[in-house]
Write a protein that holds these residues in place. Structure first.
Motif, PDB file in Angstrom:
ATOM      1  N   ASP A 181      43.713 -33.548 -23.593  1.00 10.58           N
ATOM      2  CA  ASP A 181      42.515 -32.782 -23.931  1.00 10.58           C
ATOM      3  C   ASP A 181      41.313 -33.224 -23.101  1.00 10.58           C
ATOM      4  O   ASP A 181      40.459 -32.416 -22.766  1.00 10.58           O
ATOM      5  N   TYR A 182      41.243 -34.506 -22.770  1.00  9.43           N
ATOM      6  CA  TYR A 182      40.139 -34.986 -21.945  1.00  9.43           C
ATOM      7  C   TYR A 182      40.252 -34.444 -20.520  1.00  9.43           C
ATOM      8  O   TYR A 182      39.267 -34.038 -19.920  1.00  9.43           O
ATOM      9  N   PRO A 199      39.576 -29.487 -29.630  1.00  7.69           N
ATOM     10  CA  PRO A 199      40.500 -30.098 -28.676  1.00  7.69           C
ATOM     11  C   PRO A 199      40.970 -31.504 -29.024  1.00  7.69           C
ATOM     12  O   PRO A 199      42.100 -31.848 -28.740  1.00  7.69           O
ATOM     13  N   TYR A 200      40.166 -32.321 -29.633  1.00  8.59           N
ATOM     14  CA  TYR A 200      40.550 -33.715 -29.833  1.00  8.59           C
ATOM     15  C   TYR A 200      41.134 -33.980 -31.218  1.00  8.59           C
ATOM     16  O   TYR A 200      41.526 -35.096 -31.521  1.00  8.59           O
ATOM     17  N   ASN A 211      41.736 -31.678 -19.583  1.00  8.65           N
ATOM     18  CA  ASN A 211      41.560 -30.227 -19.587  1.00  8.65           C
ATOM     19  C   ASN A 211      40.318 -29.777 -20.349  1.00  8.65           C
ATOM     20  O   ASN A 211      40.248 -28.634 -20.799  1.00  8.65           O
ATOM     21  N   ARG A 212      39.339 -30.625 -20.504  1.00 10.89           N
ATOM     22  CA  ARG A 212      38.168 -30.297 -21.310  1.00 10.89           C
ATOM     23  C   ARG A 212      37.356 -29.145 -20.738  1.00 10.89           C
ATOM     24  O   ARG A 212      36.763 -28.376 -21.486  1.00 10.89           O
ATOM     25  N   ASP A 213      37.344 -28.955 -19.427  1.00  7.47           N
ATOM     26  CA  ASP A 213      36.558 -27.874 -18.845  1.00  7.47           C
ATOM     27  C   ASP A 213      37.192 -26.505 -19.107  1.00  7.47           C
ATOM     28  O   ASP A 213      36.504 -25.499 -19.108  1.00  7.47           O
ATOM     29  N   ARG A 214      38.465 -26.453 -19.368  1.00  2.00           N
ATOM     30  CA  ARG A 214      39.127 -25.187 -19.679  1.00  2.00           C
ATOM     31  C   ARG A 214      38.767 -24.681 -21.065  1.00  2.00           C
ATOM     32  O   ARG A 214      38.832 -23.485 -21.334  1.00  2.00           O
ATOM     33  N   PHE A 215      38.406 -25.581 -21.956  1.00  2.00           N
ATOM     34  CA  PHE A 215      38.119 -25.187 -23.344  1.00  2.00           C
ATOM     35  C   PHE A 215      36.644 -25.021 -23.612  1.00  2.00           C
ATOM     36  O   PHE A 215      36.258 -24.619 -24.694  1.00  2.00           O
ATOM     37  N   ASP A 216      35.811 -25.313 -22.649  1.00  7.58           N
ATOM     38  CA  ASP A 216      34.375 -25.199 -22.828  1.00  7.58           C
ATOM     39  C   ASP A 216      33.986 -23.731 -22.638  1.00  7.58           C
ATOM     40  O   ASP A 216      34.210 -23.145 -21.585  1.00  7.58           O
ATOM     41  N   CYS A 246      40.537 -19.441 -22.044  1.00  5.27           N
ATOM     42  CA  CYS A 246      40.659 -19.989 -23.393  1.00  5.27           C
ATOM     43  C   CYS A 246      41.681 -19.243 -24.190  1.00  5.27           C
ATOM     44  O   CYS A 246      41.863 -18.098 -24.100  1.00  5.27           O
ATOM     45  N   ARG A 286      38.601 -23.651 -30.874  1.00  7.55           N
ATOM     46  CA  ARG A 286      39.580 -24.697 -30.570  1.00  7.55           C
ATOM     47  C   ARG A 286      38.920 -26.043 -30.763  1.00  7.55           C
ATOM     48  O   ARG A 286      37.824 -26.283 -30.262  1.00  7.55           O
TER      49      ARG A 286
END
Length: 137
Positions: A122-123, A72-73, A125-130, A137, A70
């Motif tokens: 995206d900023y 994200p940005y 929710n950034r911890d969900r995509f890490d 994910c 993904r």
């Protein structure tokens, strides 16, 4: 009728023709994507049907598609760049079409605002995509 059309001002038709072309071409992209996705799903289902007919275990068949990482940005940056380009294009480049100023600025501002909203989302929710944090994910 033909004599009437020959004497008419063509600028009225050109002012109406541009939005029609833009709308039809922009709607053609998602329509082609939807049709392509549908045909790909049909082809996968036919392949699964053939595999089941030849004795393959339906549980062993991989149904889900593997997606790439993904980014994200990316979507927010693309929308923001398009919005800035539309507003800057209206500001610094003379397009020469009468009545085209307001739709260009409004389209640029809307697209830029959507881009900013996607970047903020995206900023937040950034911890969900890490992948390192083990988030969903």
């Amino acid at each position: 009728m033909i004599a009437f059309l020959a004497q008419s001002d063509q600028s009225q038709f050109m002012g109406l023709l541009l939005p029609i072309i833009v709308i039809t071409l922009s709607m053609g992209i998602p329509i082609v994507a939807i049709i392509t996705e549908h045909l790909q799903k049909q082809q996968k289902m036919r392949l699964m049907e053939k595999a089941i007919e030849h004795g393959a275990d339906p549980g062993a068949l991989e149904v889900q598609e593997k997606s790439g990482p993904r980014l994200p940005y990316r979507s927010g940056m693309v929308c923001l760049a398009i919005g800035v380009a539309l507003v800057a294009g209206d500001r610094f480049i003379d397009i020469g079409l009468v009545g085209f100023h307001l739709p260009l600025v409004v389209g640029g501002l809307i697209t830029g605002a959507v881009g900013i909203a996607l970047l903020i989302n995206d900023y937040i929710n950034r911890d969900r995509f890490d992948d390192r944090t083990g988030g969903a994910c």
